[in-house]
Motif scaffolding. Structure first.
Motif, PDB file in Angstrom:
ATOM      1  N   ALA A 141      41.887  39.578  41.776  1.00  0.00           N
ATOM      2  CA  ALA A 141      42.365  39.166  40.291  1.00  0.00           C
ATOM      3  C   ALA A 141      41.620  37.797  39.871  1.00  0.00           C
ATOM      4  CB  ALA A 141      43.598  39.006  40.296  1.00  0.00           C
ATOM      5  N   GLY A 142      41.127  36.952  40.786  1.00  0.00           N
ATOM      6  CA  GLY A 142      40.410  35.730  40.483  1.00  0.00           C
ATOM      7  C   GLY A 142      38.962  36.034  40.500  1.00  0.00           C
ATOM      8  N   VAL A 143      38.201  37.099  40.747  1.00  0.00           N
ATOM      9  CA  VAL A 143      36.991  37.085  40.515  1.00  0.00           C
ATOM     10  C   VAL A 143      36.482  36.822  39.206  1.00  0.00           C
ATOM     11  CG1 VAL A 143      35.067  38.950  40.636  1.00  0.00           C
ATOM     12  CG2 VAL A 143      36.767  38.945  42.549  1.00  0.00           C
ATOM     13  N   SER A 144      37.128  37.456  38.240  1.00  0.00           N
ATOM     14  CA  SER A 144      36.491  37.131  36.790  1.00  0.00           C
ATOM     15  C   SER A 144      36.497  35.862  36.507  1.00  0.00           C
ATOM     16  CB  SER A 144      37.780  37.942  35.688  1.00  0.00           C
ATOM     17  OG  SER A 144      39.100  37.416  36.069  1.00  0.00           O
ATOM     18  N   ILE A 145      37.597  34.872  37.190  1.00  0.00           N
ATOM     19  CA  ILE A 145      37.850  33.496  36.884  1.00  0.00           C
ATOM     20  C   ILE A 145      36.481  32.879  37.527  1.00  0.00           C
ATOM     21  CG2 ILE A 145      38.890  31.274  37.094  1.00  0.00           C
ATOM     22  CD1 ILE A 145      41.443  32.993  37.574  1.00  0.00           C
ATOM     23  N   ALA A 146      36.183  33.137  38.698  1.00  0.00           N
ATOM     24  CA  ALA A 146      35.083  32.602  39.402  1.00  0.00           C
ATOM     25  C   ALA A 146      33.648  33.045  38.825  1.00  0.00           C
ATOM     26  CB  ALA A 146      34.753  33.431  40.963  1.00  0.00           C
ATOM     27  N   VAL A 147      33.608  34.106  38.086  1.00  0.00           N
ATOM     28  CA  VAL A 147      32.440  34.290  37.269  1.00  0.00           C
ATOM     29  C   VAL A 147      32.243  33.607  36.237  1.00  0.00           C
ATOM     30  CG1 VAL A 147      31.090  36.079  35.911  1.00  0.00           C
ATOM     31  CG2 VAL A 147      32.184  36.820  38.444  1.00  0.00           C
ATOM     32  N   GLY A 148      33.420  33.145  35.446  1.00  0.00           N
ATOM     33  CA  GLY A 148      33.706  32.462  34.212  1.00  0.00           C
ATOM     34  C   GLY A 148      33.379  31.159  34.558  1.00  0.00           C
ATOM     35  N   THR A 184      44.882  25.791  37.238  1.00  0.00           N
ATOM     36  CA  THR A 184      43.989  25.449  35.979  1.00  0.00           C
ATOM     37  C   THR A 184      44.544  26.406  34.810  1.00  0.00           C
ATOM     38  OG1 THR A 184      42.427  27.164  36.572  1.00  0.00           O
ATOM     39  CG2 THR A 184      42.050  24.881  37.505  1.00  0.00           C
ATOM     40  N   ASP A 185      44.196  26.084  33.504  1.00  0.00           N
ATOM     41  CA  ASP A 185      44.449  26.989  32.480  1.00  0.00           C
ATOM     42  C   ASP A 185      44.311  28.746  32.994  1.00  0.00           C
ATOM     43  OD1 ASP A 185      45.105  24.980  31.025  1.00  0.00           O
ATOM     44  OD2 ASP A 185      42.986  24.733  30.229  1.00  0.00           O
ATOM     45  N   GLU A 186      42.936  28.605  33.618  1.00  0.00           N
ATOM     46  CA  GLU A 186      42.514  30.284  33.978  1.00  0.00           C
ATOM     47  C   GLU A 186      43.370  30.681  35.091  1.00  0.00           C
ATOM     48  OE1 GLU A 186      39.703  28.123  31.784  1.00  0.00           O
ATOM     49  OE2 GLU A 186      40.482  27.584  33.730  1.00  0.00           O
ATOM     50  N   THR A 187      43.576  30.085  36.244  1.00  0.00           N
ATOM     51  CA  THR A 187      44.490  30.587  37.233  1.00  0.00           C
ATOM     52  C   THR A 187      46.133  30.672  36.577  1.00  0.00           C
ATOM     53  OG1 THR A 187      44.826  28.250  38.196  1.00  0.00           O
ATOM     54  CG2 THR A 187      43.090  29.576  39.185  1.00  0.00           C
ATOM     55  N   TYR A 219      38.415  28.130  42.962  1.00  0.00           N
ATOM     56  CA  TYR A 219      38.130  26.774  43.553  1.00  0.00           C
ATOM     57  C   TYR A 219      36.933  26.754  44.337  1.00  0.00           C
ATOM     58  CZ  TYR A 219      38.804  22.524  46.443  1.00  0.00           C
ATOM     59  OH  TYR A 219      38.602  21.109  47.042  1.00  0.00           O
ATOM     60  N   GLY A 220      36.681  27.765  45.117  1.00  0.00           N
ATOM     61  CA  GLY A 220      35.190  27.732  45.751  1.00  0.00           C
ATOM     62  C   GLY A 220      34.100  28.021  44.855  1.00  0.00           C
TER      63      GLY A 220
END
Length: 239
Positions: free
Chosen positions: A19-26, A115-118, A142-143
């Motif tokens: 689910a967090g992949v999209s945040i990582a890309v953003g 964060t706002d996104e997480t 975070y990474g």
């Protein structure tokens, strides 16, 4: 029973990573830009990455760069970071209701990754959210933020000197780019930005406050003034 709980946490962690992949890309372009601007501001690679490791707050880190460039002291930077991130009090309280019961130690860990996104990804998930899922979402985000900060700094170091100096203007251009869409959506933001700009100019040009404290005071005063004004306006409309 314990084995089942461990298995559920592992499953939740994998789901959180996904689910967090999209945040990582953003985060990739934003973190790269931060690293690059940190280099042009004068921070070393170690200092830039350390800031992302310890702070992990995009808007606050960008504002810190502008304050560092202006020669503001540590107390001013810390206070401005607190003001910018004060919304996290509400986000944390809301997330606490969403999460499964957990120890304070584990809560403190995923509170740091908020964060706002997480928050959006975790809060919009149906039902109670497991600690494993929250850790997965936050870890990959975070990474991405920390690693790409370092990459951005390295890229910035490889740019010609004149381009590195020119990139300092990009910091202000980015703030304008973030502000304009908000100005179009809501009139209150126009009042807030306009009043804050006027107050900051008055405080700075008159010498009443240093640059950092002028920004903090302008933000607080304009926010309170606009909220009071909007409240009075709504009250008048109801009458």
């Amino acid at each position: 029973m314990q084995m089942a709980a461990v298995s559920e946490q592992k499953s939740g962690f994998r789901a959180g990573i996904k689910a967090g992949v999209s945040i990582a890309v953003g985060y990739l372009p934003v973190a790269l830009t931060f690293g690059l601007l940190a280099k042009t501001t004068g921070l070393t690679l170690f200092e830039s990455v350390l800031m992302s490791l310890l702070v992990f707050a995009g808007a606050a880190q960008y504002i810190s760069l502008s304050l560092i460039a202006a020669g503001a002291g540590a107390a001013v930077i810390i206070f401005n970071t607190f003001i910018v991130n004060i919304r996290h009090f509400l986000m944390s309280a809301s997330l606490n209701e969403k999460m499964e019961p957990e120890t304070r130690a584990k809560k403190s860990i995923y509170a740091f990754g908020l964060t706002d996104e997480t928050f959006t990804v975790i809060a919009t998930r149906e039902g109670k959210t497991t600690t494993g899922f929250a850790f997965g979402v936050m870890l990959i985000a975070y990474g991405s933020w920390v690693i790409n900060t370092g990459i951005g700094h390295v890229i910035g170091a490889s740019l010609p000197e004149f381009l590195q100096q020119a990139m300092s203007i990009a910091l202000y251009a980015m703030f304008v780019g973030l502000l304009v869409p908000s100005l179009k959506k809501e009139m209150k933001v126009v009042y807030l930005a306009g009043l804050a700009a006027v107050l900051n100019s008055v405080f700075t040009l008159s010498g009443l406050l240093d640059t950092g404290w002028a920004i903090a005071a302008s933000t607080l005063i304009s926010a309170m003034a606009v909220e009071v004004m909007m409240g009075l306006r709504k009250g008048a409309e109801l009458k």
